[in-house]
Write a protein that holds these residues in place. Structure first.
Motif, short mmCIF file in Angstrom:
data_model
loop_
_atom_site.label_atom_id
_atom_site.label_comp_id
_atom_site.label_asym_id
_atom_site.label_seq_id
_atom_site.Cartn_x
_atom_site.Cartn_y
_atom_site.Cartn_z
N PHE A 107 0.89 -1.22 -0.10
CA PHE A 107 0.01 -0.04 -0.05
C PHE A 107 0.92 1.23 0.06
CE2 PHE A 107 -2.51 3.56 1.82
CZ PHE A 107 -3.53 3.31 1.22
N VAL A 108 0.62 2.01 -1.02
CA VAL A 108 1.64 3.46 -1.08
C VAL A 108 1.13 4.23 -0.18
CG1 VAL A 108 2.44 5.18 -2.56
CG2 VAL A 108 2.20 2.74 -3.39
N ILE A 109 1.52 4.77 0.96
CA ILE A 109 1.15 5.55 1.79
C ILE A 109 1.24 7.04 1.19
CG2 ILE A 109 1.61 6.63 4.08
CD1 ILE A 109 2.66 4.00 5.00
N ASP A 110 2.25 7.46 0.70
CA ASP A 110 2.51 8.53 -0.11
C ASP A 110 3.46 8.53 -1.34
OD1 ASP A 110 1.77 11.54 -0.44
OD2 ASP A 110 4.14 11.58 0.02
N ALA A 111 3.31 9.06 -2.40
CA ALA A 111 4.40 9.02 -3.41
C ALA A 111 4.44 10.51 -3.88
CB ALA A 111 4.20 8.19 -4.60
N ASN A 112 5.26 11.25 -3.85
CA ASN A 112 5.44 12.71 -4.34
C ASN A 112 6.52 12.89 -5.31
OD1 ASN A 112 6.80 15.59 -3.27
ND2 ASN A 112 4.53 15.56 -3.65
N LEU A 113 6.14 13.36 -6.45
CA LEU A 113 7.04 13.68 -7.54
C LEU A 113 7.18 15.17 -7.75
CD1 LEU A 113 8.61 12.09 -10.16
CD2 LEU A 113 6.64 12.95 -11.34
N THR A 114 8.31 15.42 -7.70
CA THR A 114 8.65 17.15 -8.14
C THR A 114 9.64 17.50 -9.07
OG1 THR A 114 10.42 17.26 -6.33
CG2 THR A 114 7.78 17.73 -5.71
N PHE A 115 9.46 18.54 -9.96
CA PHE A 115 10.70 18.75 -10.93
C PHE A 115 10.01 20.16 -11.37
CE2 PHE A 115 7.56 16.62 -13.46
CZ PHE A 115 7.31 17.57 -14.77
N THR A 116 11.04 20.90 -11.88
CA THR A 116 10.82 22.22 -12.67
C THR A 116 10.80 21.92 -14.08
OG1 THR A 116 11.74 23.44 -10.64
CG2 THR A 116 11.21 24.48 -12.83
N GLY A 117 9.55 22.26 -14.87
CA GLY A 117 9.68 21.90 -16.35
C GLY A 117 10.60 22.91 -17.13
N ILE A 118 11.22 22.33 -18.16
CA ILE A 118 12.22 22.69 -18.95
C ILE A 118 11.83 22.61 -20.22
CG2 ILE A 118 14.05 22.24 -17.34
CD1 ILE A 118 14.95 19.95 -19.09
N THR A 119 10.57 22.21 -20.56
CA THR A 119 10.07 22.10 -22.02
C THR A 119 8.51 22.65 -22.16
OG1 THR A 119 9.16 19.89 -21.61
CG2 THR A 119 11.31 20.20 -22.52
N PRO A 120 8.27 23.16 -23.17
CA PRO A 120 6.86 23.99 -23.16
C PRO A 120 5.87 22.71 -23.00
CG PRO A 120 8.10 24.51 -25.25
CD PRO A 120 8.99 23.38 -24.59
N PRO A 121 4.46 22.86 -22.66
CA PRO A 121 4.04 24.11 -22.03
C PRO A 121 4.47 24.64 -20.57
CG PRO A 121 2.34 22.72 -22.01
CD PRO A 121 3.65 21.82 -22.28
N LEU A 122 5.45 23.77 -19.98
CA LEU A 122 5.75 23.74 -18.51
C LEU A 122 7.04 24.58 -18.07
CD1 LEU A 122 4.21 20.59 -17.46
CD2 LEU A 122 3.01 22.65 -17.36
N VAL A 123 7.59 25.22 -18.99
CA VAL A 123 8.90 25.89 -18.98
C VAL A 123 9.11 26.74 -17.59
CG1 VAL A 123 10.62 27.21 -19.88
CG2 VAL A 123 9.44 25.90 -21.39
N GLY A 124 9.64 26.62 -16.90
CA GLY A 124 10.08 27.18 -15.60
C GLY A 124 8.82 27.08 -14.56
N VAL A 125 7.88 26.11 -14.80
CA VAL A 125 6.91 25.81 -13.89
C VAL A 125 7.20 24.67 -12.68
CG1 VAL A 125 4.50 25.06 -13.47
CG2 VAL A 125 5.23 26.54 -15.49
N PRO A 126 7.09 24.88 -11.53
CA PRO A 126 7.27 23.87 -10.53
C PRO A 126 6.38 22.92 -10.59
CG PRO A 126 6.84 25.97 -9.44
CD PRO A 126 6.85 26.31 -10.76
N ILE A 127 6.31 21.56 -10.69
CA ILE A 127 5.43 20.54 -10.79
C ILE A 127 5.44 19.75 -9.59
CG2 ILE A 127 4.39 18.73 -12.00
CD1 ILE A 127 4.21 21.39 -13.33
#
Length: 327
Positions: A107-127
């Motif tokens: 059972f996955v209690i919590d999985a958290n993925l983070t990155f900052t986009g470097i390609t359109p349409p998410l350039v510079g956007v923290p995800i």
């Protein structure tokens, strides 16, 4: 010093474990390296063995594909999951050994993925993407043999796609993605052979396991993970008090490149000539087998694993606690 069912039960109950964020298509595999360590080759005496694993991991990778979505950015994943294990060892003989069957329900209690986009349409956007829920269940039939100080076993793990899965989607107006899954949408199969040499007089143990992981094609993304070799080992010093201390390590290596149109698209997006993955891991381990809970024999296991030399998969640090009880 004698080998008892409390110690051996721990080996069986953590012999199969899953990492439930994604597959190599996604930076992690169906099997979690470092699962088969102390007493990996031992199938204990007849009876029922119940275990609980609590695992927390933090890793990073540059370039991966999640749910059919190639991500070129530096990506971090924090993962915590619990896993219920049940092993039944039969009071019977098969091929001169002792048969058993193990089932793992994660059972996955919590999985958290983070990155900052470097390609359109998410350039510079923290995800930031998260998920939780039941993962892919594993069933492993096995047979164990004993010959003096030498103990060895053979098994065949089946990873069933019981976790939730959907292909990745991008919400352009809100600049978010939905890419993490608790399942991998594939079947995986893993033959394994493990061996343990335990000297009951000195308490010195050497254990090792070798396995091959084969997976079906992910039809949703047309991505085929290449077979992967897992080599794992442990050296432990057991004390009369029930405590044991030692070190564990492993090697994960894909034997070929991933294939399919999904893999080809990932290569093109990442500018990679190959998606063939590998990683090494090592760390300390402590066990205790002298506990009694509710009148039943119990054991505990703690290990810390740090990875290095990773290529095309997450390089992670993992804390792992296991509790096992014999009925």
């Amino acid at each position: 010093m004698k080998i008892n069912s409390r110690i051996a039960a721990t080996a069986v109950l953590v012999a199969v474990s899953t990492q439930q964020a994604s597959a190599v298509e996604g930076g992690l595999g169906a099997y979690l390296p470092g699962s088969r360590t102390s007493f990996a080759g031992i199938v204990p005496g007849p009876g029922s063995y119940v275990g609980l694993d609590l695992v927390t991991s933090s890793g990073s990778v540059t370039g991966l594909s999640l749910g059919g979505l190639p991500i070129r950015a530096d990506t971090d994943l924090k993962l915590s999951f619990a896993k219920f294990s049940y092993t039944y060892v039969f009071d019977a003989a098969l091929w001169g050994g002792t048969p058993a069957i193990n089932i793992n329900i994660p059972f996955v209690i919590d999985a958290n993925l983070t990155f900052t986009g470097i390609t359109p349409p998410l350039v510079g956007v923290p995800i930031d993407d998260t998920t939780s829920g039941v993962g892919d269940i594993t069933i492993t039939p096995m047979v164990g043999w004993h010959s003096g100080m030498l103990h060895y076993s053979a098994g065949f793990s089946i990873f069933a796609p019981t976790g939730s899965y959907s292909t990745a989607s991008i919400d352009i107006p809100n600049r978010t993605i939905n890419a993490l899954n608790t399942g991998k949408n594939i079947w995986s199969f893993q033959p394994v052979f493990a061996v343990t040499h335990m000297n009951p007089d000195t308490g010195l143990e050497f254990s090792g396991a070798a396995s091959l992981l084969f997976s079906t094609r992910n039809k949703a993304t047309d991505y085929q993970n290449a077979p992967a070799l897992n080599l794992e080992g442990a050296v432990m010093q057991h004390l009369p008090s029930g405590w044991a201390f030692g070190a564990v390590g492993y090697v994960y290596q894909q034997l070929d490149d991933d294939s399919g149109s999904g893999a080809a698209a990932t290569k093109a997006a990442l500018g990679a000539s190959s998606l063939q993955a590998r990683v090494f891991g090592a760390g300390p381990m402590i066990t205790y087998s002298g506990a009694t809970i509710f009148g039943q024999q119990a054991s505990f296991q703690f290990k810390y694993l740090t990875e290095f030399g990773a290529k095309r998969r997450f390089e992670s640090d993992t804390l792992w606690l296991n509790f096992a009880i014999t009925f």
